[in-house]
Design an enzyme around this catalytic site. Structure first.
Site, PDB file in Angstrom:
ATOM      1  N   GLU A 246       0.842  -1.184   0.000  1.00  0.00           N
ATOM      2  CA  GLU A 246       0.000   0.000   0.000  1.00  0.00           C
ATOM      3  C   GLU A 246       0.885   1.246   0.000  1.00  0.00           C
ATOM      4  O   GLU A 246       2.124   1.139   0.012  1.00  0.00           O
ATOM      5  CB  GLU A 246      -0.928   0.026   1.215  1.00  0.00           C
ATOM      6  CG  GLU A 246      -0.209   0.153   2.552  1.00  0.00           C
ATOM      7  CD  GLU A 246      -1.147   0.073   3.739  1.00  0.00           C
ATOM      8  OE1 GLU A 246      -2.226  -0.518   3.629  1.00  0.00           O
ATOM      9  OE2 GLU A 246      -0.770   0.587   4.813  1.00  0.00           O
ATOM     10  N   HIS A 289      -4.219   3.702   8.096  1.00  0.00           N
ATOM     11  CA  HIS A 289      -3.100   3.049   8.759  1.00  0.00           C
ATOM     12  C   HIS A 289      -2.093   4.072   9.285  1.00  0.00           C
ATOM     13  O   HIS A 289      -1.913   5.143   8.705  1.00  0.00           O
ATOM     14  CB  HIS A 289      -2.371   2.119   7.788  1.00  0.00           C
ATOM     15  CG  HIS A 289      -3.084   0.835   7.546  1.00  0.00           C
ATOM     16  ND1 HIS A 289      -2.755  -0.011   6.516  1.00  0.00           N
ATOM     17  CD2 HIS A 289      -4.124   0.243   8.180  1.00  0.00           C
ATOM     18  CE1 HIS A 289      -3.553  -1.061   6.528  1.00  0.00           C
ATOM     19  NE2 HIS A 289      -4.395  -0.922   7.531  1.00  0.00           N
TER      20      HIS A 289
END
Length: 674
Positions: A246, A289
């Site tokens: 990611e 995140h």
């Protein structure tokens, strides 16, 4: 080649980096790679043993077959769940000889717990806690400095789901067990929910998993993609490899370099597939995140995608494609699975056509995170350190930043003679124990790289010193400045973009002064409202006719990516968190519907820690309570998915239930166009 003799790290492509050495000690952290190969033999200890989450996890893991030898509660001896309680990690190590420790303590206690486990020489330490302050890991006895100069302990995490051997029935973490099946696919992932989707896809394909490692989304991850790839290369149980990345950092670039080398030096390489979340993430945002953000000069998700593709990984746009894709590739290589006419040489082919987007430079004055401060506030902080600032517009774009080098696992200076050209950025890592940059050779190197005259070197040292003091004192994660030369020859700052670690405030209530600088009246009201309910909501620019509701940051990023690739236009990123409840679903619907652009809503839930039937019930109740008129497409996967889909289908409400992503995506896009 034995694991302990493998090279330590693969240099990344693109961003240039200078490395530093903290010790000449011959002990190597690479010697601990084999500790990742857990299985039926692994004896597991729990730190934070008697807590609610740990207790529930121990019960599940024991029932599944994990060999748990007890846990630690500081200063206490006794019994819990029929297992011994030890007063310290050291005592537990002496009496129970654990091979691994699962750390289930709050975020603000995690660094100390990791240090205890390292000192006790526990072979594998798995830290699952979220909201671990970055500076706790950096300064608490310099955890990563300790790790890099020893050969006994390997760290996984923090901020990760953990590590699990489906073959050996050993779970160290909180992964949803019903998704797993013994098999031959090794998986390494940053995102929890994306890894669960990946696991479920390989299980449905009849492949199962060998070993699943979650490096997690933390900035300072103890184990990275290359570490896991080295394990999978030599693991006889692993026939195929899947990597899930990611935005944020350069670990995917390092992995691409490793994959390229591996395929060149290996006659019959194991097939590798990959996915990168955040292709559509807006520049400058932190996407749920802790580590889902890019420092100056770091590659975006598109760059990572292309690097992995060029290296030979088969790329997919959604994790449900991994199972069938890997089965085909394994058949092509003659390892296992079904046969195909495409041949092994087709690994460089992607499984879909991706829309190409040219990344744009990030404006420095964007308010992108709750603890990013306004530019004038950053200027005030600099003035307190006697750094000259000039708020007038300037053509200068020479840049100096203090951030975190995720590969060196340390703070670093990031210097660029042209901030508008990210490829010119160079990292200069240094030790967290650095105190004075006045006569530092590092500043001289930075000055030389920027092409500054000798007369300004002292002023550059003053700026770096001030930024470093701010970074430590106020627990920043990224301090960017642009500067030029004033008429009197001094350096003056023309632009500043300062971000501070929200975990320091959320888990420890530190840095309240910085947190108080936030003015929520100047932020998107939907984002502020969502935060009150523990929801991460990012309003996306553009026509945005599709609202998204997803559980898990990685899955939420990928949902926006995949819908966009299919021709949809998403209005938002929304992460309910790993556990979607009826209340968070209801709040999410209310926030999404407040956006008048939304013509249809796409609910993409992977029921792992929460069952799909419970989620379906929450969706139905929320839909009724809010008297919603907007059509909703619901894709449910995971535990009790068939029951959840049936409940949606039989609700009598304008809810459309699907299990496959492709059909669900087509439906919601069609509804949004009406």
């Amino acid at each position: 080649m034995p694991l302990h003799s493998l090279p330590r790290r693969v240099p990344q492509a693109g961003l240039r980096i200078r490395r530093f050495s903290t010790s000449s000690c011959s002990a190597s952290y690479a010697d601990t790679l084999h500790n990742l190969k857990i299985g039926a033999h692994t004896k597991v200890l729990f730190q934070g043993f008697t807590g609610r989450q740990a207790t529930a996890n121990v019960k599940e893991s024991l029932e599944w077959g994990t060999k748990i030898v007890g846990g630690v509660k500081p200063g206490v001896e006794g019994e819990h769940l029929g297992l011994p309680i030890f007063p310290s990690v050291k005592a537990a190590h002496e009496k129970a000889k654990p091979d691994a420790s699962a750390i289930y303590v709050p975020g603000n206690q995690t660094a100390q717990a990791i240090e205890e486990a390292i000192e006790a020489e526990i072979p594998l330490v798995v830290a699952v806690a979220e909201h671990v302050p970055i500076h706790d890991i950096l300064r608490f006895q310099k955890i990563h400095s300790m790790l890099q100069t020893q050969s006994k302990t390997r760290l996984v995490g923090a901020n990760c789901p953990g590590i699990i051997s489906a073959i050996g029935k050993c779970r160290i973490g909180f992964q949803p067990l019903p998704c797993f099946a013994p098999g031959n696919v090794g998986i390494i992932a940053k995102s929890g929910t994306l890894s669960y989707e990946t696991v479920a896809s390989t299980t449905r394909a009849g492949l199962g998993q060998s070993l699943c490692i979650s490096m997690g989304g933390d900035v300072l991850a103890g184990t990275n993609f290359v570490d896991a790839l080295k394990i999978f290369e030599h693991d006889s149980d692993t026939e195929g490899i899947i990597l899930v990345g990611e935005i944020g950092g350069t670990a995917e670039m390092d992995a691409a370099e490793w994959i390229k080398d591996y395929r060149q030096r290996t006659q019959n390489p194991k097939p590798i597939m990959a996915l990168v979340g955040g292709l559509e993430a807006p520049p400058g945002r932190i996407m749920g995140h802790a580590g889902a953000w890019a420092a100056p000069g770091e590659p975006d998700a598109q760059t990572k995608y292309h690097a992995l593709e060029r290296a030979g990984a088969v790329m997919v746009n959604h994790p449900e494609k991994f199972g069938v894709g890997m089965k085909t590739l394994l058949g092509n290589t003659g390892r296992v699975g079904t046969s195909s006419t495409s041949g092994a040489s087709s690994q460089k082919r992607g499984l879909h056509t991706m829309r190409r987007i040219t990344p744009t430079p990030r404006p420095m004055n964007q308010q992108k995170r709750s603890l990013y401060v306004k530019q004038f506030q950053a200027f005030d902080i600099l003035k307190q350190k006697s750094i000259p600032v000039n708020e007038a517009p300037s053509n200068s774009d020479t840049s100096i930043s203090i951030s975190v080098d995720r590969t060196a696992l340390s703070p670093c200076i990031i210097a660029s003679p042209s901030a508008s050209q990210p490829d010119k950025a160079q990292k200069f890592p240094f030790s967290y124990t650095q105190t004075n940059f006045g006569n530092s050779p590092l500043v001289a190197d930075v000055s030389s790289y920027l092409g500054l005259p000798e007369s300004t070197k002292g002023k550059l040292a003053d700026l770096v010193q001030a930024l470093w003091e701010i970074f430590k004192e106020k627990e920043a994660f990224n301090l960017e400045t642009r500067f030029g030369t004033a008429a009197d020859g001094n350096l003056e700052v023309h632009g500043a973009h300062f971000g501070f670690d929200d975990a320091a405030f959320r888990s420890s209530k530190r840095q309240e002064e910085i947190h108080s600088l936030r003015n929520t009246t100047e932020e998107a009201p939907e984002e502020v409202e969502a935060e009150k309910d523990g929801i991460v909501y990012v309003k996306l620019e553009g026509e945005g006719s599709i609202g998204t509701l997803v559980n898990g940051a990685g899955l939420a990023m990928n949902t926006v990516d995949a819908l966009t690739i299919h021709g949809g236009h998403c209005a938002n990123f929304l992460d309910t968190g790993g556990k979607a409840t009826s209340e968070t679903v209801k709040s999410s619907f209310r926030i999404i519907c407040s956006d008048t652009r939304v013509n249809a809503i796409f609910v993409n839930i992977f029921g792992g820690l929460t069952r799909c039937d419970m989620i379906a019930e929450g969706i139905i109740l929320a839909f009724r309570d809010l008297h919603m008129k907007v059509p909703v497409v619901v894709r449910l996967r995971g535990t009790n998915e068939e029951l959840g889909q049936k409940m949606i289908a039989e609700s009598g409400l304008p809810l459309h239930a699907f299990d496959g992503f492709e059909d669900a995506a087509k439906k919601v896009i069609a509804l949004a166009q009406k």
